[in-house]
Design a protein around this motif. Structure first.
Motif, mmCIF file in Angstrom:
data_model
loop_
_atom_site.group_PDB
_atom_site.id
_atom_site.type_symbol
_atom_site.label_atom_id
_atom_site.label_comp_id
_atom_site.label_asym_id
_atom_site.label_seq_id
_atom_site.Cartn_x
_atom_site.Cartn_y
_atom_site.Cartn_z
ATOM 1 N N VAL A 5 -51.604 -75.738 -8.126
ATOM 2 C CA VAL A 5 -51.947 -76.720 -9.153
ATOM 3 C C VAL A 5 -51.043 -77.941 -8.999
ATOM 4 N N LEU A 6 -51.633 -79.113 -8.968
ATOM 5 C CA LEU A 6 -50.856 -80.358 -8.963
ATOM 6 C C LEU A 6 -50.677 -80.783 -10.414
ATOM 7 N N ALA A 7 -49.455 -80.908 -10.855
ATOM 8 C CA ALA A 7 -49.278 -81.129 -12.292
ATOM 9 C C ALA A 7 -48.389 -82.307 -12.638
ATOM 10 N N GLY A 8 -48.811 -83.038 -13.660
ATOM 11 C CA GLY A 8 -47.978 -84.052 -14.282
ATOM 12 C C GLY A 8 -47.223 -83.406 -15.430
ATOM 13 N N GLY A 9 -47.194 -84.060 -16.579
ATOM 14 C CA GLY A 9 -46.409 -83.573 -17.696
ATOM 15 C C GLY A 9 -47.195 -82.734 -18.688
ATOM 16 N N ILE A 10 -47.422 -83.285 -19.867
ATOM 17 C CA ILE A 10 -47.979 -82.516 -20.983
ATOM 18 C C ILE A 10 -49.336 -81.891 -20.657
ATOM 19 N N GLY A 11 -50.266 -82.696 -20.151
ATOM 20 C CA GLY A 11 -51.610 -82.181 -19.854
ATOM 21 C C GLY A 11 -51.547 -81.081 -18.807
ATOM 22 N N GLY A 12 -50.764 -81.312 -17.764
ATOM 23 C CA GLY A 12 -50.620 -80.316 -16.704
ATOM 24 C C GLY A 12 -50.010 -79.035 -17.234
ATOM 25 N N ALA A 13 -48.989 -79.176 -18.054
ATOM 26 C CA ALA A 13 -48.271 -78.012 -18.582
ATOM 27 C C ALA A 13 -49.162 -77.174 -19.482
ATOM 28 N N ARG A 14 -49.917 -77.851 -20.331
ATOM 29 C CA ARG A 14 -50.790 -77.111 -21.255
ATOM 30 C C ARG A 14 -51.933 -76.440 -20.497
ATOM 31 N N PHE A 15 -52.442 -77.109 -19.486
ATOM 32 C CA PHE A 15 -53.489 -76.495 -18.663
ATOM 33 C C PHE A 15 -52.937 -75.250 -17.961
ATOM 34 N N LEU A 16 -51.730 -75.364 -17.464
ATOM 35 C CA LEU A 16 -51.116 -74.226 -16.757
ATOM 36 C C LEU A 16 -50.949 -73.021 -17.680
ATOM 37 N N ARG A 17 -50.601 -73.286 -18.923
ATOM 38 C CA ARG A 17 -50.463 -72.185 -19.866
ATOM 39 C C ARG A 17 -51.807 -71.493 -20.050
ATOM 40 N N GLY A 18 -52.868 -72.297 -20.099
ATOM 41 C CA GLY A 18 -54.209 -71.723 -20.186
ATOM 42 C C GLY A 18 -54.567 -70.949 -18.927
ATOM 43 N N LEU A 19 -54.196 -71.507 -17.794
ATOM 44 C CA LEU A 19 -54.511 -70.856 -16.514
ATOM 45 C C LEU A 19 -53.836 -69.490 -16.415
ATOM 46 N N LYS A 20 -52.590 -69.420 -16.850
ATOM 47 C CA LYS A 20 -51.874 -68.128 -16.800
ATOM 48 C C LYS A 20 -52.597 -67.082 -17.649
ATOM 49 N N GLN A 21 -53.141 -67.549 -18.779
ATOM 50 C CA GLN A 21 -53.874 -66.616 -19.644
ATOM 51 C C GLN A 21 -55.207 -66.235 -19.008
ATOM 52 N N ALA A 22 -55.870 -67.195 -18.378
ATOM 53 C CA ALA A 22 -57.189 -66.944 -17.791
ATOM 54 C C ALA A 22 -57.090 -66.116 -16.516
ATOM 55 N N ALA A 23 -55.973 -66.277 -15.792
ATOM 56 C CA ALA A 23 -55.828 -65.565 -14.515
ATOM 57 C C ALA A 23 -54.448 -64.927 -14.458
ATOM 58 N N PRO A 24 -54.246 -63.897 -15.281
ATOM 59 C CA PRO A 24 -52.898 -63.320 -15.428
ATOM 60 C C PRO A 24 -52.338 -62.736 -14.136
ATOM 61 N N ASP A 25 -53.203 -62.382 -13.200
ATOM 62 C CA ASP A 25 -52.696 -61.761 -11.974
ATOM 63 C C ASP A 25 -52.563 -62.745 -10.813
ATOM 64 N N ALA A 26 -52.951 -63.993 -11.054
ATOM 65 C CA ALA A 26 -52.891 -64.975 -9.972
ATOM 66 C C ALA A 26 -51.440 -65.342 -9.669
ATOM 67 N N GLU A 27 -51.212 -65.666 -8.393
ATOM 68 C CA GLU A 27 -49.925 -66.247 -7.990
ATOM 69 C C GLU A 27 -50.091 -67.747 -8.056
ATOM 70 N N ILE A 28 -49.433 -68.357 -9.017
ATOM 71 C CA ILE A 28 -49.631 -69.797 -9.229
ATOM 72 C C ILE A 28 -48.437 -70.589 -8.699
ATOM 73 N N THR A 29 -48.728 -71.537 -7.821
ATOM 74 C CA THR A 29 -47.693 -72.469 -7.365
ATOM 75 C C THR A 29 -48.006 -73.839 -7.941
ATOM 76 N N VAL A 30 -47.027 -74.417 -8.615
ATOM 77 C CA VAL A 30 -47.216 -75.732 -9.218
ATOM 78 C C VAL A 30 -46.472 -76.764 -8.384
ATOM 79 N N ILE A 31 -47.197 -77.798 -7.970
ATOM 80 C CA ILE A 31 -46.546 -78.923 -7.286
ATOM 81 C C ILE A 31 -46.382 -80.003 -8.345
#
Lengths: 318, 318
Positions: A5-31
């Motif tokens: 995931v390419l992330a900026g600040g607030i929007g990126g962070a909140r999306f990532l929190r949703g992503l972790k919930q939607a894909a709890p087993d995924a290995e997520i790397t944030v750039i």
């Protein structure tokens, strides 16, 4: 499943929190974007990295979306009493600790990527958070003030000026000479899916893509790349993305942002249901498009958006 | 009347507050100890200078005698959460601002004396506060731990170890190569009176006197030099002066401290009424001595002590 995931600040962070919930087993790397990093009071401040880290680590001020919860501002008050500014940048007492630890580690010779890893050791964000680069990149904005053109630091444009004057140009100073941080290109190469959250397409995702090698790696990766529109109904959901989009000649429009990225980069694009009318236009540009609710009113809403993005990724890769 | 005062931390600061009340029209120059300065979290901390500045500027925590009033410790809590220490040194959120401003100015190339002047511009302590030197001097204490000798920073000995083991030696590292800060020797040369408050004779006043040129300037100045005993009834009024006195072979005794300074340096010496019995011994060492109450229970008590010191100065110069 490995997701980058390419992330900026607030929007990126909140999306990532949703992503972790939607894909709890995924290995997520944030750039993470570091173009809005700034040196204040002799300290290195990385607002976007910290917003991601605090949001995913449970330390964020939920209401304002940045900074620490239960925060106090005594240190800043005292700096102002000494006549030392800037006063327009909000650094709280708790937040200062992060910048002090970071600055000390950088001073001791550790690269930003190693420092970020060390800070995350405390916050346990549940993702691997990488700065886009260990090199210094600073987004500057050209503006006209009293008939004279000058360049200001992105934070000065955004926070102090509240983007109240047109941005004539947006330049990620130093990007051309920068290299992706260790692990960035490897994560993209090994990814199953790449996501662009509804972060600012110019000063967040655009800056990350300006680091030589990152855009190319994403374009060349044989995996679905799906983005979410930060523009809903012709206006940014948060922030002032329209101002910086204008600087690069892109309309503040859900379809125009997709076209700006282009089908060479993104394979799928989510727009808000309010923008259902542009789906056809986006698809005619060679980008698979769906209209779904894109307002991150809470973690569940963000998780539904993330689930839609993953669904679209599956669809385009089929 | 121009008065020069050599000052350590709490005792020096409280005495100075009394002196300002006792001699409101005097021009007071304070030569502050910097031997207990320490670098923490990448910041330059000057505990004694700050205690004088905060006390005289109305910002001190009255109860503990050091640090800022209405203080919070959120930054320090967060540093601890990152596993970054030391935790034993109490830096509050408001206090941090002073160290950040100082460190930035030093980093910009200003000497400590100029930085101190700039900080005092805010606090308006009503005295001219000079660090003893712009050069780095660090008091180290030799101790034996588990049968092994090692040197620790004075603050580590004092604050972390609470002086719980004997001090084998006290060394102001760097003093030999140091120079007095600009203005120090001039202030002594132009003084009408020099006072030694009841500060620690070893690690406060002793360290100031260890800067080449300062002891000589005081000894050669043809003006009265009057000191106040920090030892009352065979014990330090505050702190652990007895531990460091032992390191230099001086008894924790009001007369012994006067003899340690010697008649070549001090002309007058005040002991507490509890020590009236030593007056004769001090005088036989060639130092005029009076027994007066020396407990600084409040500002008025400190002012009475200062008035007694000025009276004794007048007496010895008559």
């Amino acid at each position: 499943m490995r997701i980058v995931v390419l992330a900026g600040g607030i929007g990126g962070a909140r999306f990532l929190r949703g992503l972790k919930q939607a894909a709890p087993d995924a290995e997520i790397t944030v750039i993470g974007n570091t173009g809005d990093d700034i040196h204040l009071f002799g300290l290195k401040v990385c607002p976007d990295l910290d917003t991601v880290m605090y949001t995913l680590g449970g330390g964020i001020d939920e209401k304002q979306g940045w900074g620490r919860r239960d925060e106090t501002f005594h240190l800043k008050e005292e700096l102002a009493a000494y006549g030392v500014g800037p006063e327009w940048f909000g650094l709280g007492d708790r937040d200062f600790a992060t910048h002090i630890v970071r600055t000390q580690m950088l001073g001791a010779g550790f690269p930003l990527s190693a420092v970020t890893e060390a800070l995350c050791d405390r916050w346990q964000p549940g993702v691997r958070l990488l700065p886009m680069s260990d090199d210094r990149i600073e987004t500057h904005v050209a503006v006209e003030v009293d008939g004279e053109q000058r360049a200001v630091h992105f934070q000065e444009y955004w926070v102090r000026m509240r983007a109240s004057v047109p941005a004539l140009a947006v330049v990620p100073v130093g990007a051309e000479q920068a290299e992706p941080a260790p692990g960035v290109l490897e994560a993209i190469a090994e990814a199953d899916i790449v996501l662009f959250p509804p972060s600012n397409p110019v000063v967040s995702i655009g800056t990350i893509l300006a680091v030589p090698g990152i855009r190319e790696a994403i374009a060349e990766a044989a995996v679905p790349v799906v983005g979410l529109s930060p523009i809903v109904g012709g206006a940014p959901v948060r922030g002032m993305a329209d101002k910086v989009l204008a600087a690069i000649g892109v309309e503040a429009d859900a379809a125009a942002v997709a076209e700006h990225y282009g089908s060479g980069l993104v394979d799928g694009w989510l727009v808000d249901t309010a923008d259902a009318g542009v789906v056809e236009r986006v698809e005619s540009a060679g980008i698979r498009c769906r209209a779904v609710p894109l307002m991150m009113t809470d973690v569940d809403a963000a998780a539904r958006m993330a689930a839609e993005a993953l669904r679209l990724a599956e669809e385009v890769s089929a």
